[in-house]
Design a protein around this motif. Structure first.
Motif, PDB file in Angstrom:
ATOM      1  N   LYS A  35      -3.085 -11.306 -10.785  1.00  0.00           N
ATOM      2  CA  LYS A  35      -2.868 -10.071 -11.555  1.00  0.00           C
ATOM      3  C   LYS A  35      -3.113  -8.840 -10.692  1.00  0.00           C
ATOM      4  N   GLU A  36      -4.168  -8.919  -9.868  1.00  0.00           N
ATOM      5  CA  GLU A  36      -4.553  -7.758  -9.058  1.00  0.00           C
ATOM      6  C   GLU A  36      -3.531  -7.447  -7.975  1.00  0.00           C
ATOM      7  N   TYR A  37      -2.941  -8.487  -7.378  1.00  0.00           N
ATOM      8  CA  TYR A  37      -2.001  -8.289  -6.262  1.00  0.00           C
ATOM      9  C   TYR A  37      -0.591  -8.756  -6.631  1.00  0.00           C
ATOM     10  N   LYS A  38      -0.220  -8.571  -7.889  1.00  0.00           N
ATOM     11  CA  LYS A  38       1.084  -9.072  -8.333  1.00  0.00           C
ATOM     12  C   LYS A  38       2.243  -8.356  -7.653  1.00  0.00           C
ATOM     13  N   ASP A  39       2.005  -7.144  -7.137  1.00  0.00           N
ATOM     14  CA  ASP A  39       3.072  -6.390  -6.469  1.00  0.00           C
ATOM     15  C   ASP A  39       3.004  -6.490  -4.952  1.00  0.00           C
TER      16      ASP A  39
ATOM     17  N   ARG B 282       2.852  -9.516  -2.445  1.00  0.00           N
ATOM     18  CA  ARG B 282       2.832 -10.959  -2.237  1.00  0.00           C
ATOM     19  C   ARG B 282       2.075 -11.346  -0.972  1.00  0.00           C
ATOM     20  N   GLU B 283       2.238 -10.584   0.074  1.00  0.00           N
ATOM     21  CA  GLU B 283       1.583 -10.907   1.337  1.00  0.00           C
ATOM     22  C   GLU B 283       0.065 -10.823   1.208  1.00  0.00           C
ATOM     23  N   GLU B 284      -0.414  -9.753   0.570  1.00  0.00           N
ATOM     24  CA  GLU B 284      -1.852  -9.600   0.394  1.00  0.00           C
ATOM     25  C   GLU B 284      -2.406 -10.673  -0.542  1.00  0.00           C
ATOM     26  N   LEU B 285      -1.610 -11.044  -1.557  1.00  0.00           N
ATOM     27  CA  LEU B 285      -2.037 -12.098  -2.476  1.00  0.00           C
ATOM     28  C   LEU B 285      -2.256 -13.405  -1.726  1.00  0.00           C
ATOM     29  N   ASN B 286      -1.334 -13.739  -0.845  1.00  0.00           N
ATOM     30  CA  ASN B 286      -1.478 -14.973  -0.074  1.00  0.00           C
ATOM     31  C   ASN B 286      -2.721 -14.932   0.813  1.00  0.00           C
ATOM     32  N   LYS B 287      -2.999 -13.781   1.400  1.00  0.00           N
ATOM     33  CA  LYS B 287      -4.192 -13.642   2.234  1.00  0.00           C
ATOM     34  C   LYS B 287      -5.459 -13.836   1.402  1.00  0.00           C
ATOM     35  N   GLN B 288      -5.485 -13.216   0.229  1.00  0.00           N
ATOM     36  CA  GLN B 288      -6.653 -13.324  -0.632  1.00  0.00           C
ATOM     37  C   GLN B 288      -6.850 -14.762  -1.132  1.00  0.00           C
TER      38      GLN B 288
END
Length: 312
Positions: A66-70, A72-78
């Motif tokens: 939800k936090e990084y839904k926009d 994708r690259e940062e979401l994968n890192k997290q």
């Protein structure tokens, strides 16, 4: 010698060894299955722990999505950082399957054609004699085909050495099941049912949720993984239907044995989490707990006691 032949010889030699101890083909297959399960236990342990950990971190995964839904690259890192911090490997669930695939292919050759079984062993003679009576031989190559001899009775006494619990272990269930002979077909149908049901229960063991509404908190990745894993029992049922019953006995025994392994692993992990908290890393003190005073020296009461002793 190539690795494939080494694997055939290893499995065939172990199977012949167990048969020499207990001259019952089905028991020898079960003992071989248990041995393979024990050897692969470290992989089973890692897989079970990883899948349980994936379940435990789903609320955090959902929050990150939800936090990084926009982004994708940062979401994968997290997500990768979360997996690393919690010691979770999303691919661990597939590792035991990949490792066992060469074993399954080799076992098919061993359990049907007797490949890898020492030529001087009793088991080799038993399997060769039964196969010659069961199957048509290709005149061009001299090798067995998958075609049963016309009119052969797979339940005849001459096949008693390769029969276990009503199963002729050298015959495919698809060829053995005859709905005109319900009683003779029942062992093969039950074998396939055990493989499929035990396989499904394995998945339920590792994906069971503590709350009914936790399913809504699971990530899309986790739900996709669970759906893919739940297809596997059906695939194994199809494979077992079309391959010799000896391989099906291996799958059934392996599934049941693994259910026991997973139960022990999950119970042990659950007790450790309850005792240690924070995934077994130890409980942290409450934030509002008052700091305990540091004692710089002996207490006042201890000094008074020593003075009274001196006066006496």
């Amino acid at each position: 010698m190539n690795p494939w032949q080494l694997l055939l010889d290893l499995l065939g030699g172990i199977l012949a060894f167990f048969y020499s101890i207990v001259p019952e083909y089905g028991i020898a297959i079960i003992l071989l299955t248990l041995l393979v399960g024990l050897v692969l236990f470290p992989l089973t342990y890692k897989q079970t722990k990883s899948m349980k950990a994936m379940q435990d971190i789903q609320p955090e995964v959902k929050r990150l999505q939800k936090e990084y839904k926009d982004d994708r690259e940062e979401l994968n890192k997290q997500l990768m950082a979360l997996y690393q911090d919690r010691g979770v490997n999303p691919a661990a669930g597939c590792l035991p399957l990949l490792v066992q695939m060469p074993i399954w292919f080799a076992l098919y050759r061993v359990l049907w054609q007797g490949s890898g079984i020492p030529a001087e062993s009793d088991l080799k003679g038993v399997i060769d004699a039964a196969n010659q009576a069961l199957y048509v031989t290709d005149p061009a190559t001299g090798e067995l085909t998958a075609t049963l001899q016309p009119g052969v009775d797979i339940a005849a006494d001459q096949f008693s050495n390769v029969t276990f619990l009503g199963l002729n272990l050298l015959v495919r269930p698809s060829a053995a099941v005859d709905f005109g002979n319900i009683l003779g077909s029942l062992p093969y149908v039950l074998l396939i049912a055990i493989i499929v049901v035990a396989g499904f229960y394995q998945q339920v063991q590792t994906t069971r949720r503590r709350k009914d509404d936790d399913q809504a908190e699971q990530s899309a990745q986790m739900q996709t993984m669970q759906r893919a894993m739940r297809i596997m029992p059906v695939i194994f049922g199809f494979i077992s239907w079309n391959f010799v019953a000896g391989l099906g006995l291996y799958f059934a025994t392996s599934n049941v044995f693994r259910i026991g392994q997973q139960a022990v692993i999950l119970r042990t992990a659950g007790k450790r989490d309850e005792g240690g908290g924070n995934n077994g890393k130890g409980k942290e003190p409450p934030e509002d707990a008052p700091d305990e005073p540091q004692s710089a020296g002996p207490s006042e009461n201890a000094s008074k006691k020593r003075n009274r002793k001196r006066r006496k």
